[in-house]
Design a protein around this motif. Sequence first.
Motif, short mmCIF file in Angstrom:
data_model
loop_
_atom_site.label_atom_id
_atom_site.label_comp_id
_atom_site.label_asym_id
_atom_site.label_seq_id
_atom_site.Cartn_x
_atom_site.Cartn_y
_atom_site.Cartn_z
N GLY A 339 0.80 -1.21 0.00
CA GLY A 339 0.00 0.00 0.00
C GLY A 339 0.84 1.26 0.00
O GLY A 339 2.06 1.24 0.20
N PHE A 340 0.15 2.37 -0.25
CA PHE A 340 0.73 3.70 -0.13
C PHE A 340 -0.28 4.58 0.59
O PHE A 340 -1.47 4.56 0.25
CB PHE A 340 1.05 4.30 -1.50
CG PHE A 340 1.37 5.78 -1.44
CD1 PHE A 340 2.62 6.21 -1.01
CD2 PHE A 340 0.41 6.73 -1.77
CE1 PHE A 340 2.90 7.56 -0.92
CE2 PHE A 340 0.68 8.09 -1.69
CZ PHE A 340 1.94 8.51 -1.26
N LEU A 341 0.19 5.34 1.59
CA LEU A 341 -0.69 6.21 2.37
C LEU A 341 -0.23 7.65 2.31
O LEU A 341 0.98 7.94 2.38
CB LEU A 341 -0.72 5.77 3.83
CG LEU A 341 -1.09 4.31 4.13
CD1 LEU A 341 -1.06 4.05 5.62
CD2 LEU A 341 -2.44 3.96 3.55
N ALA A 342 -1.18 8.55 2.15
CA ALA A 342 -0.93 9.98 2.25
C ALA A 342 -1.76 10.48 3.43
O ALA A 342 -3.00 10.47 3.38
CB ALA A 342 -1.32 10.69 0.96
N LEU A 343 -1.10 10.89 4.49
CA LEU A 343 -1.78 11.22 5.74
C LEU A 343 -1.75 12.73 6.00
O LEU A 343 -0.76 13.41 5.70
CB LEU A 343 -1.13 10.49 6.91
CG LEU A 343 -1.00 8.97 6.77
CD1 LEU A 343 -0.35 8.38 8.01
CD2 LEU A 343 -2.35 8.32 6.52
N THR A 344 -2.83 13.22 6.58
CA THR A 344 -2.94 14.64 6.95
C THR A 344 -2.60 14.82 8.43
O THR A 344 -2.37 13.85 9.15
CB THR A 344 -4.36 15.15 6.68
OG1 THR A 344 -5.28 14.45 7.56
CG2 THR A 344 -4.78 14.91 5.23
N ASN A 345 -2.63 16.05 8.90
CA ASN A 345 -2.34 16.35 10.31
C ASN A 345 -3.30 15.64 11.25
O ASN A 345 -2.94 15.34 12.40
CB ASN A 345 -2.41 17.87 10.55
CG ASN A 345 -1.02 18.49 10.59
OD1 ASN A 345 -0.10 17.89 11.14
ND2 ASN A 345 -0.87 19.66 10.01
N LYS A 346 -4.52 15.40 10.80
CA LYS A 346 -5.50 14.73 11.65
C LYS A 346 -5.19 13.24 11.82
O LYS A 346 -5.71 12.60 12.73
CB LYS A 346 -6.90 14.89 11.05
CG LYS A 346 -7.40 16.33 11.07
CD LYS A 346 -8.81 16.43 10.48
CE LYS A 346 -9.31 17.86 10.51
NZ LYS A 346 -10.68 17.98 9.93
#
Length: 426
Positions: A339-346
């Motif tokens: 997988g690949f994840l793009a995470l935000t500050n939340k």
Amino acid sequence: MKTFKGGVHVPDNKHLTEALAIEQMPIVPEYYVALSQHIGAPAQPVVKAGDKVNEGQLIAEAAKGLSANIHSPVCGEVVGIVSRKNAQGVLKEYIHLKTSAEQKSVSMKPLSEQCTAQEIVSRIAEAGIVGLGGAGFPTAVKLQPSEPVDTLIINGAECEPYLNSDNRLMIERSEEVVRGIRLIAKALGVQRIVVGIEANKPEAIARMSGHEGVEVVTLKKKYPQGAEKMLIWATVKRKVPCGQLPMNAGVVVDNIATAYAVYNAVVNGVALYKKVMTVSGRGIATPKNIEVRVGTPLSAIVEYCGGLSQDTVKMIMGGPMMGVAIDNLDIALTKPDGGFLALTNKEADTLLPVNCIKCGRCVDHCPMSLMPLYIDFYTSVGDYQNAVKYGALNCMECGVCAYVCPSRRPIVQSVRLAKFKIKEKK
């Protein structure tokens, strides 16, 4: 529901992609196929700059010892052998391919239903199949254990948050997965087949149940339920001693995606050059489950999923617990990448670590009953022998300790550094 001692309950965030069917990602103009996509020696290239190759053609063959074959993901031309950084930031060799306008594929001759165990193992080796649960151990080697085994355990837990690739395979391609499982069991010569699936995958449990000779065990949703030793204990109540392998407990563990790859190689004659992965996180415009070709640049995958949002603060190759944080998209997909994840500050904690307060949470939650705080401390002062004394070499790097640490200590990185330094001394 069965489980193990220790571990932690993590918000799984699987709702972003769990109901999304697998999409076929289109072919892109260029591919970078790594010669190291598995545990062991890099494969040796059998092509050179200027060579024309077809989809499915062998382009690098397994080296002596622990290694695996590699096949071309597309029909195209070899630009050359180049050095590029992998997800860990280490320079590795890649075969650079330029895609042709016209696509042709080659495959192996499908095996008959009466094929022998050795024919199955040979086909798995020929197809370049490795463990797709993350480690990348060559499957043909795993299916020839040096100790007697009586049970095959299939890992359908997929306990990493966000990821749904195995879940979707069980839902959409359960018949093919089960046929692959039976082929693995035949190669091992075992009668007992156990499939462990976490309770948060009810549709997958339903699809995988009811097949003769296949025992489905519902597992409690807890991390790291899918780790080999935890899975073995939860499903068949056997312990794997520290420093030993599952075969020493009479079992072999393979994962869902690996079983599907075995089916494809034996029944259809297709080598492993495609895989299903999850692209997720609130920082990606359109989360998806996609079937993508090995060697695809991560930048192309992100573009296919609509790109990154401006509030993305962290990118991860793999899952959030055991994956690797990356700082750019100039990375090519390999076989074990789930997988690949793009995470935000939340979603991502970006605060810097502070000193350990010796609260003991890492000890309480460690599924391997180690002393992570001392591993971290002794590694930080360069005393790697004491880090080993407190369990560094027995750590599976699941990340539970770092997750529960109120001081945000980089304990997993300390473990990896200690292992590296000990190996360097040897």
